[in-house]
Write an enzyme that holds these catalytic residues in place. Structure first.
Site, mmCIF file in Angstrom:
data_model
loop_
_atom_site.group_PDB
_atom_site.id
_atom_site.type_symbol
_atom_site.label_atom_id
_atom_site.label_comp_id
_atom_site.label_asym_id
_atom_site.label_seq_id
_atom_site.Cartn_x
_atom_site.Cartn_y
_atom_site.Cartn_z
ATOM 1 N N ASN A 9 -15.474 -48.273 22.016
ATOM 2 C CA ASN A 9 -15.885 -49.552 22.611
ATOM 3 C C ASN A 9 -17.132 -49.287 23.457
ATOM 4 O O ASN A 9 -17.026 -48.797 24.580
ATOM 5 C CB ASN A 9 -14.736 -50.107 23.462
ATOM 6 C CG ASN A 9 -15.143 -51.357 24.230
ATOM 7 O OD1 ASN A 9 -16.190 -51.946 23.965
ATOM 8 N ND2 ASN A 9 -14.327 -51.755 25.193
ATOM 9 N N TRP A 10 -18.281 -49.631 22.885
ATOM 10 C CA TRP A 10 -19.536 -49.310 23.582
ATOM 11 C C TRP A 10 -19.849 -50.296 24.706
ATOM 12 O O TRP A 10 -20.820 -50.106 25.445
ATOM 13 C CB TRP A 10 -20.691 -49.275 22.573
ATOM 14 C CG TRP A 10 -20.706 -48.051 21.710
ATOM 15 C CD1 TRP A 10 -19.916 -46.943 21.842
ATOM 16 C CD2 TRP A 10 -21.569 -47.794 20.587
ATOM 17 N NE1 TRP A 10 -20.231 -46.016 20.873
ATOM 18 C CE2 TRP A 10 -21.235 -46.519 20.091
ATOM 19 C CE3 TRP A 10 -22.571 -48.521 19.952
ATOM 20 C CZ2 TRP A 10 -21.898 -45.960 18.994
ATOM 21 C CZ3 TRP A 10 -23.227 -47.966 18.856
ATOM 22 C CH2 TRP A 10 -22.884 -46.693 18.388
ATOM 23 N N LYS A 11 -19.097 -51.377 24.796
ATOM 24 C CA LYS A 11 -19.358 -52.402 25.829
ATOM 25 C C LYS A 11 -20.827 -52.820 25.774
ATOM 26 O O LYS A 11 -21.394 -52.867 24.682
ATOM 27 C CB LYS A 11 -18.932 -51.868 27.203
ATOM 28 C CG LYS A 11 -17.499 -51.327 27.175
ATOM 29 C CD LYS A 11 -16.915 -51.093 28.528
ATOM 30 C CE LYS A 11 -15.488 -50.574 28.354
ATOM 31 N NZ LYS A 11 -14.774 -50.420 29.600
ATOM 32 N N HIS A 96 -9.940 -58.165 25.991
ATOM 33 C CA HIS A 96 -10.200 -56.986 26.829
ATOM 34 C C HIS A 96 -10.109 -57.406 28.303
ATOM 35 O O HIS A 96 -10.470 -58.535 28.648
ATOM 36 C CB HIS A 96 -11.588 -56.422 26.514
ATOM 37 C CG HIS A 96 -11.831 -55.101 27.174
ATOM 38 N ND1 HIS A 96 -12.198 -54.999 28.506
ATOM 39 C CD2 HIS A 96 -11.738 -53.833 26.712
ATOM 40 C CE1 HIS A 96 -12.314 -53.713 28.816
ATOM 41 N NE2 HIS A 96 -12.039 -52.982 27.750
ATOM 42 N N GLU A 98 -11.913 -56.830 30.744
ATOM 43 C CA GLU A 98 -13.186 -57.321 31.297
ATOM 44 C C GLU A 98 -13.432 -58.771 30.895
ATOM 45 O O GLU A 98 -13.999 -59.548 31.666
ATOM 46 C CB GLU A 98 -14.332 -56.390 30.856
ATOM 47 C CG GLU A 98 -14.282 -55.071 31.634
ATOM 48 C CD GLU A 98 -14.782 -53.856 30.866
ATOM 49 O OE1 GLU A 98 -15.521 -54.015 29.871
ATOM 50 O OE2 GLU A 98 -14.419 -52.726 31.265
ATOM 51 N N GLU A 168 -4.131 -51.034 27.792
ATOM 52 C CA GLU A 168 -5.172 -50.544 28.686
ATOM 53 C C GLU A 168 -4.823 -50.924 30.128
ATOM 54 O O GLU A 168 -5.155 -52.035 30.562
ATOM 55 C CB GLU A 168 -6.528 -51.140 28.313
ATOM 56 C CG GLU A 168 -6.986 -50.793 26.922
ATOM 57 C CD GLU A 168 -8.505 -50.812 26.816
ATOM 58 O OE1 GLU A 168 -9.069 -49.789 26.391
ATOM 59 O OE2 GLU A 168 -9.128 -51.826 27.171
ATOM 60 N N GLY A 174 -12.433 -47.079 33.080
ATOM 61 C CA GLY A 174 -13.698 -46.720 33.714
ATOM 62 C C GLY A 174 -13.546 -46.067 35.082
ATOM 63 O O GLY A 174 -14.525 -45.900 35.802
ATOM 64 N N SER A 214 -9.973 -44.384 30.397
ATOM 65 C CA SER A 214 -10.414 -43.024 30.737
ATOM 66 C C SER A 214 -9.921 -41.959 29.753
ATOM 67 O O SER A 214 -9.557 -40.849 30.163
ATOM 68 C CB SER A 214 -10.018 -42.672 32.173
ATOM 69 O OG SER A 214 -10.646 -43.564 33.086
ATOM 70 N N GLY A 235 -13.881 -46.081 25.949
ATOM 71 C CA GLY A 235 -15.101 -46.687 26.489
ATOM 72 C C GLY A 235 -16.132 -45.610 26.780
ATOM 73 O O GLY A 235 -16.819 -45.115 25.884
ATOM 74 N N GLY A 236 -16.227 -45.215 28.048
ATOM 75 C CA GLY A 236 -17.266 -44.290 28.508
ATOM 76 C C GLY A 236 -17.481 -43.072 27.607
ATOM 77 O O GLY A 236 -18.618 -42.762 27.235
HETATM 78 P P1 PGA Z 1 -12.964 -46.304 29.503
HETATM 79 O O1 PGA Z 1 -12.862 -47.791 28.892
HETATM 80 O O2 PGA Z 1 -12.640 -45.338 28.408
HETATM 81 O O3 PGA Z 1 -14.410 -46.191 29.963
HETATM 82 O O4 PGA Z 1 -11.998 -46.221 30.630
HETATM 83 C C1 PGA Z 1 -11.861 -48.126 27.982
HETATM 84 C C2 PGA Z 1 -11.978 -49.591 27.587
HETATM 85 O O5 PGA Z 1 -12.302 -50.426 28.450
HETATM 86 O O6 PGA Z 1 -11.753 -49.956 26.414
#
Ligand code: PGA
Length: 254
Positions: A9-11, A96, A98, A168, A174, A214, A235-236
């Site tokens: 997930n590159w956001k 998600h 967010e 999640e 994050g 994470s 994500g990250g």
């Molecule tokens: P993260 O994000 O790996 O940076 O914690 C995961 C996500 O939001 O899908």
């Protein structure tokens, strides 16, 4: 046996050039791997570039981070499921945290999107998870139940089986603070129990449940070796081709 699914997930990151360079260095690293489903989920603006760089024959699918439930029309700024299909997109992340916290998405909205995605033959990756406050108050089971029952309302067993759930915990996204494998396994087993109540044993056993929050090369293997953890939504650590490739390899069952 559920096939593991690992998604990047590159956001809101990655230009077209960066996306193409990512694919170029990622592909040779995972060339031999076909026992794990791999999904790259760029921002809308880099989807076409990623599809092109992957080539159609390759065993990696492209996903989107969101969509609207209507098919077309006067919805300025929105993207529909048929428009995503037009870009050879196979998966779409819905609900998600967010989107829920920053953009006010409710379970009802997520449910409309999930149904529209399935109707267009897109596979939804539906995110659920509790906040730190909800966990500290001992409410995580209640929150997950509400989110699952709301977001997946009305789905037939076959539709549920085509859906991926991503657990999640919001406090782990994050933050560098992942759930322990035991905490994650407990939540995944609970999610599968709710799925069983909502459908039947076969369906609940087939639905893949990813862990997200994470995930890094260092913790991926232990998380994904838990019996109810069927992959990761990353994500990250997915912005770096080397570390994402390591996470994909950590999903292999050898
Ligand atoms: P993260 O994000 O790996 O940076 O914690 C995961 C996500 O939001 O899908």
């Amino acid at each position: 046996m559920r096939k593991k699914i690992v998604a990047a997930n590159w956001k809101m990151n990655m230009t077209q050039g960066e996306a193409a360079r990512f694919v170029e260095s990622f592909l040779p690293d995972i060339d031999e791997i076909n026992d794990v489903d791999v999904v790259i989920i760029p921002p809308f603006t880099a989807i076409a570039k990623v599809s092109e760089a992957l080539g159609r024959a390759h065993n990696i699918k492209v996903g989107a981070q969101n969509m609207y439930w209507e098919k077309s029309g006067a919805f300025t700024g929105e993207i529909s499921a048929p428009l995503l299909r037009d870009l050879f997109v196979h998966y779409v992340v819905l609900g998600h945290s967010e989107r829920r916290t920053l953009f006010g998405e409710t379970d009802e909205m997520v449910n409309r999107k999930v149904r529209a995605a399935l109707e267009a033959k897109l596979r939804p990756i539906v995110c659920v998870g509790e906040t730190l406050d909800q966990r500290d108050k001992g409410n995580w089971e209640k929150i997950l139940t509400i989110q699952l029952r709301g977001s997946l309302a009305g789905l037939k067993p076959k539709e549920l089986q085509d859906t991926v759930i991503a657990y999640e915990p919001v406090w782990a996204i994050g933050t560098g603070r992942n759930a322990t494998p035991q905490q994650a396994q407990e939540a995944h087993a609970f999610i599968r129990k709710i799925l069983r109540e909502m459908s039947d044993d076969t369906t609940a056993d087939r639905v893949r449940i990813q862990y997200g929050g994470s995930v890094k090369p260092e913790n991926a293997r232990e998380l994904m070796s838990q019996p109810d953890i069927d992959g990761a939504l990353v994500g990250g650590a997915s912005l770096d081709p080397r570390s994402f490739a390591q996470i994909v390899k950590a999903a292999r069952q050898e």
